[in-house]
Design a protein around this motif. Structure first.
Motif, PDB file in Angstrom:
ATOM      1  N   SER A  19       0.831  -1.191   0.000  1.00 59.50           N
ATOM      2  CA  SER A  19       0.000   0.000   0.000  1.00 59.50           C
ATOM      3  C   SER A  19       0.871   1.249   0.000  1.00 59.50           C
ATOM      4  N   LEU A  20       0.513   2.228  -0.863  1.00 54.19           N
ATOM      5  CA  LEU A  20       1.228   3.495  -0.925  1.00 54.19           C
ATOM      6  C   LEU A  20       0.214   4.632  -0.983  1.00 54.19           C
ATOM      7  N   LYS A  21       0.472   5.679  -0.212  1.00 57.13           N
ATOM      8  CA  LYS A  21      -0.377   6.860  -0.202  1.00 57.13           C
ATOM      9  C   LYS A  21       0.414   8.014  -0.811  1.00 57.13           C
ATOM     10  N   ILE A  22      -0.093   8.545  -1.939  1.00 58.30           N
ATOM     11  CA  ILE A  22       0.617   9.591  -2.668  1.00 58.30           C
ATOM     12  C   ILE A  22      -0.135  10.900  -2.476  1.00 58.30           C
ATOM     13  N   THR A  23       0.544  11.905  -1.954  1.00 61.50           N
ATOM     14  CA  THR A  23      -0.131  13.175  -1.657  1.00 61.50           C
ATOM     15  C   THR A  23       0.649  14.350  -2.233  1.00 61.50           C
ATOM     16  N   GLY A  24      -0.105  15.295  -2.812  1.00 53.95           N
ATOM     17  CA  GLY A  24       0.486  16.565  -3.201  1.00 53.95           C
ATOM     18  C   GLY A  24       1.382  16.525  -4.411  1.00 53.95           C
ATOM     19  N   THR A  25       1.194  15.539  -5.319  1.00 53.59           N
ATOM     20  CA  THR A  25       2.029  15.522  -6.525  1.00 53.59           C
ATOM     21  C   THR A  25       1.348  16.335  -7.624  1.00 53.59           C
ATOM     22  N   GLU A  26       2.141  17.136  -8.328  1.00 54.30           N
ATOM     23  CA  GLU A  26       1.597  18.011  -9.356  1.00 54.30           C
ATOM     24  C   GLU A  26       0.916  17.220 -10.468  1.00 54.30           C
TER      25      GLU A  26
END
Length: 895
Positions: free
Chosen positions: A682-689
């Protein structure tokens, strides 16, 4: 009379006008001629900031002042400064300046740097004269536009010199040279007057430091026969620190290869204090106040031909009797200093040199120490007979020799050892022919100084001498918070110390903590930049640092067991493994440690045998590490996966990487090749353009700060780009197939093939999709919006400025644009993979050859040893049998 005065006045006005106008008229053509002529005839770039020309400063000569003159290399030395001078002054004969062949009478160099480099292949950065077609350096330029030099005075004011001969293993540095040389160099015979002063001179040759921070000065009058290249020394004085030497004799150069020397030298004064000045620690502080007594005898000679294949005969005799010195402000003295040294060579080769230190003894604050050594054939087969014995209480050292404020030194050094034999006997394991015995012990050593980041404490260290090895029986030490316990053995220590032999050994290192930040004086915070150009320097970019070089004459194996290592912002726990240093290469075998919340296993090497471009090659297995921490800790992760900075979660990665170093410890990322596999639950990706913009463009909120499950992807990187093989992933309710590539320059070229349930879309998203479907059908497509809709999302641009383009998959029977892109991506991935596999096979073949060559050499070595043993046993058996026979003939009759 009145007319005469008027004529004279006009003449004066014209002369003054000429003095003012001529420099202005000549400045531009001379500047242009100098640059064009120099850059045309030299394999280097000549440049300078400005030229000032005057008749007033050196009338009747023409004064030419050149500011910030530089010579910069080309090809292998591109961008490397050979010479930089803040000021270069030439006195040029005025009339010669008009006919296009300037004659230079005087040269003055001020405030600069000379940086000479010779590479391992013999290429030198001072070799800037191009070769002619015949292979020889081009001849001196002819009179048409060239320079002629008729020097009468040559002067240097404040020139720093650095000389690094990597081929010959020699380094020479001096922080400043001041020099004045005068004479008529245009005459066949002249009297030269020379005055040279060098400060902080360092000379290292073959790894041995011969001069360390000394001051050299030469004052000499020389009768020079320039036509025959013959020079006779007259009144002269050569000074090394406080030691004054006088030289007499002749030197000649009968041809281009030979130097004919016939010189004698000796100490101008016979006081012990003269030679005491050669000790840097003593000379550096209040030397004039030192009270010293004792006699000095120092003399020698140099006679014969010096050339590439021959050295002249030479001798050196140095004797000190009853030497003693004491600093007036300290309670104790150094007494009973006795030195008897002779060095002689009959000429021919350096291997004929005999060094005989018959005696060197002293008492330091009542602690006696004595050394004796005789060395013959130092090059081919060092034959040594030496001993050292004594005791030094380091706590009393500060009572006799001044230390810097805040320095602390205490502890006991006890030595009693002797060595006698030939290096060849050690090499061939004839240990019975070599005598080595004794011990060297350190107890409770404490050393603290401002120049060392942390205090050092050696609780105990014991070295034992034996013919076969030098044993580190025990070593227990601390440096700040770090602790070290080690043991091991060193073989071939004499071959390493006396010649160019390889130091071999095995060690075990144990520690509970190694704090690399403290040991290196590092800070985990980013310091403010205080970078400024050095005074008198050229400014601009700082020179690239030297790469870290693994010594080629080391063959060491180190087994480690370290509980905790701190370096920068990384903590390594339970580090175990083996490091093998051999032939300029550091191999990491089975290195395992815990870090970043997970476990890391590493195998590979760092190879600096090519000093210009050291290579790295390793396999890395990261198990369940925190991805964000890996991004912060490793530059390679930042290049391979910039998105990791904005990603929460743990990953497991197995990958291989190879490449070269750019300079110092900086990796040349564009040289990296490799690949591997990444998995994560599981990966949580936040705030990528990129993902935020996808959500904005296609109105699918699932792409904003998504959590992705069960990630499994393969990647390869080559030529500065990372290729990702197509992989399936769920982004919330959206199914996606992702593939493409990104560069180390952060450019992107990705495709997200998505299948989006229309039920989870909002009214705004459905309205956008409906509009897109309508527009597509007007162009001849046949799309319908069912329960799911397939949207391809093209991602280009950069990570910070992504360009997002959505598109529908085709409904016809042919392949869609996405499928074509996917095929191209797979082809690119396979191409990179094939290239990596090819390089891996080549590397494996190279390593296999190295192993086979080493195995053959080891087998031959064992075979030879077995033959030698068998021969010795046969000789011994024959001798014993012969002895028994003789006993039978001449022994007593049996009763």
């Amino acid at each position: 009379m009145k007319k005469l005065l008027i004529a004279f006045g006009i003449l004066i006005v014209l002369l003054v006008a000429a003095i003012i106008i001529i420099p202005i008229v000549l400045k531009e053509p001379i500047t242009k001629a100098v640059k064009e002529e120099a850059n045309k005839n030299l394999n280097a770039t000549i440049d300078f900031k400005d030229v000032s020309i005057s008749l007033l400063r050196s009338f009747p000569d023409l004064y030419v002042g050149i500011e910030e003159f530089s010579i910069t290399g080309k090809d292998k030395f591109d961008g490397s400064t050979l010479v930089y001078l803040k000021t270069l002054v030439l006195d040029v004969d005025l009339m010669s300046a008009f006919n296009g062949s300037p004659v230079i009478n005087q040269i003055t160099l001020a405030d600069g740097l000379a940086n000479v480099i010779v590479l391992e292949d013999g290429t030198a950065n001072y070799d800037i004269v191009p070769e002619s077609e015949g292979g020889e350096a081009e001849a001196e330029p002819s009179s048409d536009g060239s320079f002629a030099i008729q020097l009468k005075h040559f002067q240097i004011d404040g020139l720093q010199v650095m000389y690094n001969d990597k081929q010959g293993g020699m380094k020479f540095n001096t922080s400043r040279i001041d020099m004045k040389l005068s004479g008529d160099f245009s005459a066949d015979k002249t009297a030269l007057k020379t005055n040279v002063l060098m400060k902080k001179v360092e000379l290292v040759n073959g790894g041995i430091s011969y001069l360390n921070g000394v001051e050299l000065e030469l004052k000499a009058d020389v009768d020079a026969d320039l036509a025959n290249s013959s020079y006779t020394l007259k009144d002269n004085e050569f000074r090394i620190n406080g030691l004054h030497l006088s030289w007499n004799g002749k030197m000649g150069m009968p041809n281009d290869e030979d130097i004919d020397l016939d010189l004698t030298y000796g100490a101008a004064k016979t006081e012990f204090k003269e030679i005491l000045s050669l000790v840097p620690a003593i000379y550096a502080k209040d030397f004039e106040d030192v009270k010293a007594s004792g006699s000095l005898e120092l003399n020698g000679m140099v006679k014969g031909i010096y050339n590439e294949n021959n050295i002249p005969a030479f001798t050196l005799t140095a004797k000190v009797g009853n030497g003693q010195f004491k600093y007036p402000d300290l309670p104790k003295s150094v007494d009973d200093i006795q030195i008897d040294l002779s060095v002689a060579n009959p000429g021919g080769t350096t291997d004929k040199t005999v060094i005989d230190l018959k005696q060197f003894k002293f008492q330091l604050a009542a602690n006696p120490f004595e050394i004796r050594a005789l060395v013959k054939t130092p090059v081919s087969d060092p034959n040594i007979d030496a001993s050292f014995k004594g005791k030094i209480d380091l706590g009393s050292l500060a009572d006799a020799i001044p230390m810097e404020e805040g320095d602390k030194l205490s502890g006991l050094v006890v030595a009693d050892a002797s060595l006698k034999g030939k290096q060849s006997d050690l090499d061939k394991k004839r240990y019975e022919n070599f005598d080595a015995k004794g011990e060297f012990n350190l107890t409770n050593i404490i050393y603290s100084t401002a120049s060392v980041a942390v205090p050092v404490e050696i609780k105990s260290a014991q070295f034992r001498f034996a013919p076969q090895f030098l044993e580190l029986a025990s070593f227990d030490a601390k440096a700040g918070k770090s602790d070290f316990k080690a043991s091991g053995k060193i073989t071939n220590y004499l071959g390493y110390a006396l010649g160019d032999g390889t130091l071999e050994g095995t060690f075990n290192l144990n520690s509970t903590l190694i704090d690399g930040n403290e040991l290196a004086g590092l800070s985990t915070s980013e310091p403010e930049s205080t970078e400024q150009p050095a005074e008198g320097g050229t400014g601009g970019e700082a020179p690239a640092s030297e790469p870290f070089l693994v010594p080629k004459n080391l063959d060491l194996s180190l087994s480690t067991d370290v509980k905790k290592i701190i370096y920068d912002n990384i903590n390594l726990l339970n580090t175990k493994g083996n490091v093998v240093i051999r032939n300029g290469k550091a191999n990491l075998n089975g290195l395992n440690f815990n870090t970043l919340g997970g476990a890391v296993a590493m195998n590979g090497y760092y190879d600096s045998s090519n000093e210009a471009k050291p290579k790295l090659n390793y396999d890395l297995a990261l198990q369940n590490v925190v991805l964000k921490e890996a991004y912060a800790a490793f530059g390679t992760v930042r290049k391979l996966a910039p998105i990791a900075e904005k990603t929460e979660g743990r990953v497991s990665v197995n990958f291989k990487v190879s490449g070269t170093m750019k300079n110092g410890t900086e990796v040349d990322y564009n040289s990296l090749n490799g690949g591997g596999k990444l998995t994560s639950e599981s990966l949580k990706i936040t705030g990528t353009e990129a993902l935020d913009k996808i959500a904005q463009v296609v109105k699918i909120n699932a792409f904003k700060n998504p959590e992705v499950k069960n990630v499994s992807l393969s990647f390869a990187f080559v030529n500065g780009r990372v290729s990702v093989q197509p992989f399936d992933v769920k982004i919330g309710p959206v199914s996606a197939n992702i593939f493409g590539s990104h560069g180390f320059d952060e450019t992107m070229d990705y495709v997200l093939g998505t299948s989006v349930p229309t039920a989870v879309l909002g009214d705004q998203a459905n309205a956008v999709i409906g509009g897109l479907v309508s527009q597509a059908n007007k162009l001849g497509a046949n799309f319908t919006a069912g329960s799911t809709i397939d949207v391809d999302i093209l991602v280009k641009g950069t990570f910070k400025k992504p360009i997002i383009t959505p598109a529908f998959k085709g409904s016809g029977g042919g392949a869609s644009a996405t499928e074509n892109l996917k095929a191209a991506a797979e082809a690119e991935f396979n191409k990179a993979k094939d290239e990596l596999e090819k390089k891996a096979r080549e590397e494996a073949a190279k390593l296999q050859k190295e192993v086979e060559d080493r195995a053959r050499a080891e087998a031959e070595k064992l075979r030879k040893e077995a033959e030698d043993r068998a021969k010795k046993e046969a000789e011994k058996a024959l001798k014993d049998k012969g002895g028994d026979a003789l006993k039978g003939l001449f022994g007593k009759p049996k009763k």
